[in-house]
Write an enzyme that holds these catalytic residues in place. Structure first.
Site, PDB file in Angstrom:
ATOM      1  N   ASN A   9       0.865  -1.183   0.000  1.00  0.00           N
ATOM      2  CA  ASN A   9       0.000   0.000   0.000  1.00  0.00           C
ATOM      3  C   ASN A   9       0.901   1.232   0.000  1.00  0.00           C
ATOM      4  O   ASN A   9       1.452   1.595   1.029  1.00  0.00           O
ATOM      5  CB  ASN A   9      -0.886  -0.045   1.257  1.00  0.00           C
ATOM      6  CG  ASN A   9      -1.714   1.213   1.425  1.00  0.00           C
ATOM      7  OD1 ASN A   9      -1.804   2.037   0.510  1.00  0.00           O
ATOM      8  ND2 ASN A   9      -2.313   1.379   2.601  1.00  0.00           N
ATOM      9  N   LYS A  11       0.173   4.269  -0.348  1.00  0.00           N
ATOM     10  CA  LYS A  11      -0.490   5.473   0.193  1.00  0.00           C
ATOM     11  C   LYS A  11      -0.222   6.664  -0.744  1.00  0.00           C
ATOM     12  O   LYS A  11      -0.050   6.458  -1.948  1.00  0.00           O
ATOM     13  CB  LYS A  11      -0.025   5.728   1.622  1.00  0.00           C
ATOM     14  CG  LYS A  11      -0.169   4.466   2.496  1.00  0.00           C
ATOM     15  CD  LYS A  11      -0.049   4.713   3.962  1.00  0.00           C
ATOM     16  CE  LYS A  11      -0.184   3.374   4.692  1.00  0.00           C
ATOM     17  NZ  LYS A  11      -0.217   3.510   6.134  1.00  0.00           N
ATOM     18  N   HIS A  94      -9.569   1.064   4.634  1.00  0.00           N
ATOM     19  CA  HIS A  94      -8.319   1.298   5.368  1.00  0.00           C
ATOM     20  C   HIS A  94      -8.579   2.267   6.528  1.00  0.00           C
ATOM     21  O   HIS A  94      -9.408   3.167   6.414  1.00  0.00           O
ATOM     22  CB  HIS A  94      -7.265   1.869   4.411  1.00  0.00           C
ATOM     23  CG  HIS A  94      -5.904   1.902   5.035  1.00  0.00           C
ATOM     24  ND1 HIS A  94      -5.510   2.912   5.875  1.00  0.00           N
ATOM     25  CD2 HIS A  94      -4.868   1.022   4.978  1.00  0.00           C
ATOM     26  CE1 HIS A  94      -4.281   2.661   6.304  1.00  0.00           C
ATOM     27  NE2 HIS A  94      -3.872   1.519   5.776  1.00  0.00           N
ATOM     28  N   GLU A  96      -7.032   4.755   7.546  1.00  0.00           N
ATOM     29  CA  GLU A  96      -6.872   6.182   7.220  1.00  0.00           C
ATOM     30  C   GLU A  96      -8.116   6.713   6.506  1.00  0.00           C
ATOM     31  O   GLU A  96      -8.486   7.873   6.675  1.00  0.00           O
ATOM     32  CB  GLU A  96      -5.600   6.374   6.372  1.00  0.00           C
ATOM     33  CG  GLU A  96      -4.352   6.225   7.226  1.00  0.00           C
ATOM     34  CD  GLU A  96      -3.151   5.630   6.513  1.00  0.00           C
ATOM     35  OE1 GLU A  96      -3.070   5.672   5.278  1.00  0.00           O
ATOM     36  OE2 GLU A  96      -2.265   5.099   7.234  1.00  0.00           O
ATOM     37  N   GLU A 166      -5.415  -4.827  10.515  1.00  0.00           N
ATOM     38  CA  GLU A 166      -4.410  -3.788  10.723  1.00  0.00           C
ATOM     39  C   GLU A 166      -4.732  -3.008  11.997  1.00  0.00           C
ATOM     40  O   GLU A 166      -5.515  -2.047  11.956  1.00  0.00           O
ATOM     41  CB  GLU A 166      -4.398  -2.812   9.544  1.00  0.00           C
ATOM     42  CG  GLU A 166      -4.045  -3.451   8.222  1.00  0.00           C
ATOM     43  CD  GLU A 166      -3.492  -2.427   7.247  1.00  0.00           C
ATOM     44  OE1 GLU A 166      -2.391  -2.649   6.745  1.00  0.00           O
ATOM     45  OE2 GLU A 166      -4.148  -1.399   7.014  1.00  0.00           O
ATOM     46  N   GLY A 172       2.512   2.436  10.737  1.00  0.00           N
ATOM     47  CA  GLY A 172       3.423   3.533  10.414  1.00  0.00           C
ATOM     48  C   GLY A 172       4.302   4.027  11.548  1.00  0.00           C
ATOM     49  O   GLY A 172       4.851   5.128  11.466  1.00  0.00           O
ATOM     50  N   SER A 212       3.309  -1.864  10.458  1.00  0.00           N
ATOM     51  CA  SER A 212       4.759  -1.919  10.699  1.00  0.00           C
ATOM     52  C   SER A 212       5.349  -3.304  10.449  1.00  0.00           C
ATOM     53  O   SER A 212       6.249  -3.743  11.167  1.00  0.00           O
ATOM     54  CB  SER A 212       5.091  -1.424  12.113  1.00  0.00           C
ATOM     55  OG  SER A 212       4.672  -0.083  12.267  1.00  0.00           O
TER      56      SER A 212
HETATM   57  P1  PGA Z   1       2.741   0.422   7.605  1.00  0.00           P
HETATM   58  O1  PGA Z   1       1.287   0.624   6.949  1.00  0.00           O
HETATM   59  O2  PGA Z   1       3.285  -0.885   7.059  1.00  0.00           O
HETATM   60  O3  PGA Z   1       3.532   1.607   7.155  1.00  0.00           O
HETATM   61  O4  PGA Z   1       2.555   0.362   9.075  1.00  0.00           O
HETATM   62  C1  PGA Z   1       0.415  -0.461   6.734  1.00  0.00           C
HETATM   63  C2  PGA Z   1      -0.893   0.043   6.166  1.00  0.00           C
HETATM   64  O5  PGA Z   1      -1.346   1.114   6.573  1.00  0.00           O
HETATM   65  O6  PGA Z   1      -1.481  -0.613   5.298  1.00  0.00           O
END
Ligand code: PGA
Length: 249
Positions: A9, A11, A94, A96, A166, A172, A212
């Site tokens: 992803n 983003k 997601h 976000e 997640e 992140g 992460s």
């Molecule tokens: P990250 O993000 O691996 O940077 O923690 C995962 C995601 O939001 O899909």
């Protein structure tokens, strides 16, 4: 055996030239992966991604879609548009999108259905906030998210989806869930599915871990009995690391 999947992803990252370079590097390094690798670049680079990945093992996904078919929805992107680009997966729900764009379980359910109507595989994201975990509500939050967005589906539609667990507190920031926390929740999700659709369906639904996940911890996470791969954010922007993750089974 369940499908192994590693999805990147990206983003809101990369410009056109960076995206092209990253796609080409991933394609050239991915020749012997046993997992299904999926890359999810930003919308403007999807066409380029699909064309570059055409003769490779890599599939392309989008990061979001509209729940509407077409019409006066300025700035929105429909599933039909994505389908016309030969995109095969769409990340839906997601965290976000849930927190910054106020997407709720009902809207996410509509997006999931729109994907399935168009023959596109939704990668449905669920995950609890830190406050939910601290108050021991994490199982209820996941139950609610899956029930309200997925359990309206017929068994045959449900069997086409991919789930990504997640935990929001792990995204992140390097605070990866422990193997115990990941396994416990993946197993719980599988049991919810089995209760609703039967054991066969529970056993065959791919459930990815996200938050992460990186080249250092992927092997331990992917070895867990109910973890079928990962949805990778930050670490998917480095070709070498992303491929190492996809080879971590
Ligand atoms: P990250 O993000 O691996 O940077 O923690 C995962 C995601 O939001 O899909």
């Amino acid at each position: 055996m369940r499908k192994k999947i590693v999805a990147g992803n990206w983003k809101m990252n990369t410009d056109l030239s960076q995206a092209v370079e990253l796609i080409e590097q991933i394609v050239s390094k991915s020749t012997n992966s046993s997992a299904q690798i999926i890359i999810c670049p930003p919308y403007p680079f999807l066409d380029k991604a699909v064309n570059t990945c055409k003769n490779s093992l890599i599939k392309v996904g989008a990061q979001n879609c509209s729940q509407n078919n077409n019409g006066a929805f300025t700035g929105e992107i429909s599933v039909e548009m994505l389908k016309s680009l030969n995109v095969e997966y769409i990340i839906v729900g997601h965290s976000e999108r849930r927190s910054y764009f106020n997407e709720d379980n009902i809207q996410i359910a509509a997006k999931v259905e729109k994907c399935l109507e168009n023959g596109i595989t939704p990668i449905f994201c669920c995950g609890e906030q830190l406050s939910d975990r601290n108050t021991n509500n994490h199982f209820d939050v996941i139950k609610n998210q899956t029930e309200e967005s997925l359990f309206q589906l017929s068994e045959s539609d449900f069997s086409k989806i991919v789930i990504a667990y997640e935990p929001v507190w792990a995204i992140g920031n390097g605070n990866t869930a422990t193997p115990q926390q990941a396994q416990e929740m993946h197993h719980y999700i599988r049991e919810l599915i089995a209760k609703k659709y039967g054991k066969k369906c529970g056993d065959s639904t791919p459930i990815l871990y996200g938050g992460s996940c990186n080249a250092k911890n992927a092997k331990e996470l992917f070895a867990l009995p109910d973890v079928d791969g990962g949805l990778i954010g930050g670490a998917s922007l480095k070709a070498e690391e992303f491929i190492t993750i996809s080879n971590s089974f």
